[in-house]
Scaffold this motif. Sequence first.
Motif, PDB file in Angstrom:
ATOM      1  N   GLY A   1       0.801  -1.222   0.000  1.00 55.15           N
ATOM      2  CA  GLY A   1       0.000   0.000   0.000  1.00 55.15           C
ATOM      3  C   GLY A   1       0.829   1.265   0.000  1.00 55.15           C
ATOM      4  N   TYR A   2       2.149   1.116   0.103  1.00 55.27           N
ATOM      5  CA  TYR A   2       3.046   2.275   0.059  1.00 55.27           C
ATOM      6  C   TYR A   2       3.931   2.176  -1.189  1.00 55.27           C
ATOM      7  CZ  TYR A   2       1.751   3.002   4.947  1.00 55.27           C
ATOM      8  OH  TYR A   2       1.061   3.229   6.108  1.00 55.27           O
ATOM      9  N   PRO A   3       4.162   3.284  -1.866  1.00 57.70           N
ATOM     10  CA  PRO A   3       5.040   3.257  -3.034  1.00 57.70           C
ATOM     11  C   PRO A   3       6.494   3.077  -2.620  1.00 57.70           C
ATOM     12  CG  PRO A   3       4.396   5.511  -2.539  1.00 57.70           C
ATOM     13  CD  PRO A   3       3.611   4.626  -1.606  1.00 57.70           C
ATOM     14  N   VAL A   4       7.286   2.571  -3.548  1.00 58.57           N
ATOM     15  CA  VAL A   4       8.718   2.411  -3.347  1.00 58.57           C
ATOM     16  C   VAL A   4       9.451   3.345  -4.303  1.00 58.57           C
ATOM     17  CG1 VAL A   4      10.670   0.856  -3.695  1.00 58.57           C
ATOM     18  CG2 VAL A   4       8.664   0.050  -2.479  1.00 58.57           C
ATOM     19  N   HIS A   5      10.324   4.204  -3.749  1.00 61.86           N
ATOM     20  CA  HIS A   5      11.082   5.150  -4.562  1.00 61.86           C
ATOM     21  C   HIS A   5      12.568   4.969  -4.309  1.00 61.86           C
ATOM     22  CE1 HIS A   5       7.325   7.106  -5.479  1.00 61.86           C
ATOM     23  NE2 HIS A   5       7.133   7.487  -4.224  1.00 61.86           N
ATOM     24  N   TYR A   6      13.351   4.982  -5.395  1.00 62.74           N
ATOM     25  CA  TYR A   6      14.802   4.978  -5.260  1.00 62.74           C
ATOM     26  C   TYR A   6      15.295   6.416  -5.237  1.00 62.74           C
ATOM     27  CZ  TYR A   6      19.751   4.390  -6.209  1.00 62.74           C
ATOM     28  OH  TYR A   6      21.117   4.456  -6.124  1.00 62.74           O
TER      29      TYR A   6
ATOM     30  N   LEU B   1      14.324   3.714  -1.092  1.00 64.11           N
ATOM     31  CA  LEU B   1      15.474   2.840  -1.251  1.00 64.11           C
ATOM     32  C   LEU B   1      16.683   3.680  -1.633  1.00 64.11           C
ATOM     33  CD1 LEU B   1      13.867   0.041  -3.493  1.00 64.11           C
ATOM     34  CD2 LEU B   1      13.747   0.271  -1.003  1.00 64.11           C
ATOM     35  N   THR B   2      17.834   3.338  -1.095  1.00 61.29           N
ATOM     36  CA  THR B   2      19.072   3.986  -1.505  1.00 61.29           C
ATOM     37  C   THR B   2      20.204   2.983  -1.396  1.00 61.29           C
ATOM     38  OG1 THR B   2      20.391   6.015  -1.305  1.00 61.29           O
ATOM     39  CG2 THR B   2      19.830   4.877   0.745  1.00 61.29           C
ATOM     40  N   ASN B   3      21.350   3.316  -1.971  1.00 62.71           N
ATOM     41  CA  ASN B   3      22.474   2.388  -1.901  1.00 62.71           C
ATOM     42  C   ASN B   3      23.555   2.937  -0.975  1.00 62.71           C
ATOM     43  OD1 ASN B   3      24.651   3.812  -3.570  1.00 62.71           O
ATOM     44  ND2 ASN B   3      22.927   3.832  -4.985  1.00 62.71           N
ATOM     45  N   TYR B   4      24.499   2.074  -0.652  1.00 60.86           N
ATOM     46  CA  TYR B   4      25.493   2.431   0.357  1.00 60.86           C
ATOM     47  C   TYR B   4      26.453   3.508  -0.119  1.00 60.86           C
ATOM     48  CZ  TYR B   4      23.764  -1.448   3.097  1.00 60.86           C
ATOM     49  OH  TYR B   4      22.954  -2.274   3.838  1.00 60.86           O
ATOM     50  N   GLU B   5      26.584   3.659  -1.435  1.00 65.07           N
ATOM     51  CA  GLU B   5      27.441   4.730  -1.940  1.00 65.07           C
ATOM     52  C   GLU B   5      26.889   6.086  -1.521  1.00 65.07           C
ATOM     53  OE1 GLU B   5      30.645   6.515  -3.837  1.00 65.07           O
ATOM     54  OE2 GLU B   5      30.293   4.416  -3.299  1.00 65.07           O
TER      55      GLU B   5
END
Length: 839
Positions: free
Chosen positions: A99-104, A120-124
Amino acid sequence: MDNYKAFLESKIVVAENFGTKIDPAILSPKLLSHQKVIVPWCIEGGRRAIFASFGLGKSMMQLEIAKQVIAITGKPFLICMPLAVVGEFRRDNEFLETGYPVHYITDTDEANVAEMAVYLTNYERIRKGDIDPSVFGGVSFDEASILRNLKTETTNYVLHYFKQIPYRFVATATPTPNDFIEILNYADYLGVIDRGHALTRFFQRDSTKAGHLTLYENKKEEFWKWVATWAVFINKPSDLGFDDHGYDLPKLNLHEKEVTNINLDVITNKKGDIVMFKDTTKSLIDVSREKSESVDLRVDTAFDIVQENGKHDNWILWHHLEAERVEIEKKFKSSPHHDDLQSVFGSQTNDEKERLLIDFSEGKYQILSTKPKIAGSGCNLQHHCHKMIFVGIDFKFNDFIQAIHRTYRFGQTNEVDVWVIHTQNEREVLKTLKEKWSKHIELQTEMINLVREYGLNSSKIKSDMKRQLFNSRRSATVAGATVYNEDTTIIHQEMPDNHTDMILTSIPFGDHYEYSDNYNDFGHNYGNEGFFKQMDFLVPELHRTLKPGRVAAIHVKDRIRYSHQNGTCFTTIDDFSGDTVRCFRKHGFYLVGKITITTDVVRENNQTYRLTWGEQRKDATKMGVGLPEYVLLFRKAPTEMNNAYADDPVVKKIDEYLLSLWQLDAHAYWKSSGDRFLSFDELSKADMKYVFNKWKSFDASTVYNFQEHLRVCDDLDKTGKLSKLFMTIPPTSNSDMVWTDINRMNTLNANQANRKREKHICPLQLDIIDRLIYRFTNEGDLVDDPFGGLFSTAHQSLKLNRKAVSAELNPNYYDDGLFYLKALEYKLSVPTLFDMLSA
């Protein structure tokens, strides 16, 4: 006693709950059974780790946790992950229907913090500081390998800033066996324990090598139980009592392929010196050189393996060097069967890397060539691939095992074949990887057994750990010494008032060491603050049981605080001796003196690395000095205050304590006779024992001259006789306030070593004990040592015709100390020839 018992029970370490209890009925029905119990446990704990094997749905659990935490906090949720895993989370979120969107996002500015979403994000991006953690209500670190090493910039940033977030989680496969430091870093990030506290509590320090830690053998069970209160280890659903249908792993076939790398060039070692044979040890420099020299050979071998074992199958080629990637592309793309090989490498855009990895996971091309650090974590590649080759190997076990589990995971329907190519000069590398793999399995087994025994019930674990309160009292009387194997506080609570004539002891140095494996141990505390809370139960009893006007001599040392403990970039000192003074004064004692005992600065540096010569030359401002030890002299006030005398004074006979001796004790200032120390030529020819004795005589008989002392050290250095293991010619003292003539080998520990028994960690030297006993007691007096150790104080008290009482918690120390006392009793009771003639 009830208050003290409650205090001891409060020392049992289990992770607190920092979160919110939820009804499991509100969870997504698409979660599997094991996931439906792990998610509520994590949310109630608020700061938890999921160490689940490959294929058990860590991404699904993290997304469900995010959904619930967003509802609880009213803030968005952040998941940090390796770049290649973003696509997996997007697909799983669609399946789960959170029910929640996922954004990078690559920067916090890209996030609409008013929108309740999973970001979402990456470790860099974490490493660069692009993500502001303060806007999120919760965060989860997927495949959190960045926390494996405390010295990395990313780890420092995470530990400093991400601790602001109330809900914090880690989700990764079983941690790698890196001396357990990885687990402690996870615990530090989650906030379930201070890393320094955990190091002191569970790990044995190597006094000869800074930073080398091993888990105490008697602490293993407690350590794993503590970990189980904040981390769930699970290999398959049956570990939590659920059905394993669909979770059977196929067979894993490991093929070791050794190739011969013959180099006709001149062979040099890592220092550039010409040698006959290559170094096949664990030198990283030599490993790197070997890999560079054998690229063509290993790539050709990989090509042959593919041709012989399924040239039409899908393959992963793992490599570490760019030169390997270039050669792989050249070799394979020139073949008509493998021209669709695709490489994923660092300079590609993130979108391109993600597209290529997803395409391979869906079987759209045959061969993937990439590095473990790029695609070795998180990717699900098991549906279209079951064969891989490590074109090269290194010592990084975590990268190695993670890469294997991209295809060897639940959902794989074929046997998995893994080829490991290495040269004859890399046998040590392969051996090390296999040893770490064995330790990895051992770690898994330890934790899985606990999960099967306790489930996710932290209360049950805590109840079981209460059994570690000491309850096995023993006692013995030898000659005039009564000794106890018991908690010293309990023994002193049972003693009558005004019972002892002197207290002489070396107290534990805060939580620096633990001497026994139960919670009664004074070293079993959190920091100096916890230690002195326990001392607050003991010191009033010491004051009550000591006779009025008599002395308590307390041996202490200040404590080193490393940068990771004090929040700075340099080492500092804790004023532990000052804290001890405050504690004793708070409970009625008066400080009447301090005796300084110098220590060997060279040996100290070998143990701590904080006073190195090299760093001193780079910047002297960061360097302190060596730490001496102190004997703090406290006095209990006499009953009558009309004079300073004790109720039972310590009287010295005039023919025993001469005026000349008093003058030397009180003020030993000797004028120079004009003599000098040895010259450079004399030093170069002299035996070092002779040099040391001559220096001691010279330094004690002349006015001290720093430049002369420095000149002698410099001359010794030029002759190659200035030791790097101990201080060759230390400063000596003429004052009774600073004792430099202590024989630091003169302890009962020397006998312990000879008898191959365990050493006491911080022993008090026998000649110090003798001098203190002689100075502050009469013959026949009772000397009390609350922290008996090997009963050195009791031993020397008997030798000096005194009586003793002592308590020791460690049963091994008690047994060994009792042996020494009985040996002394036997020696004292043997009749002499003159005894027989007299009779």
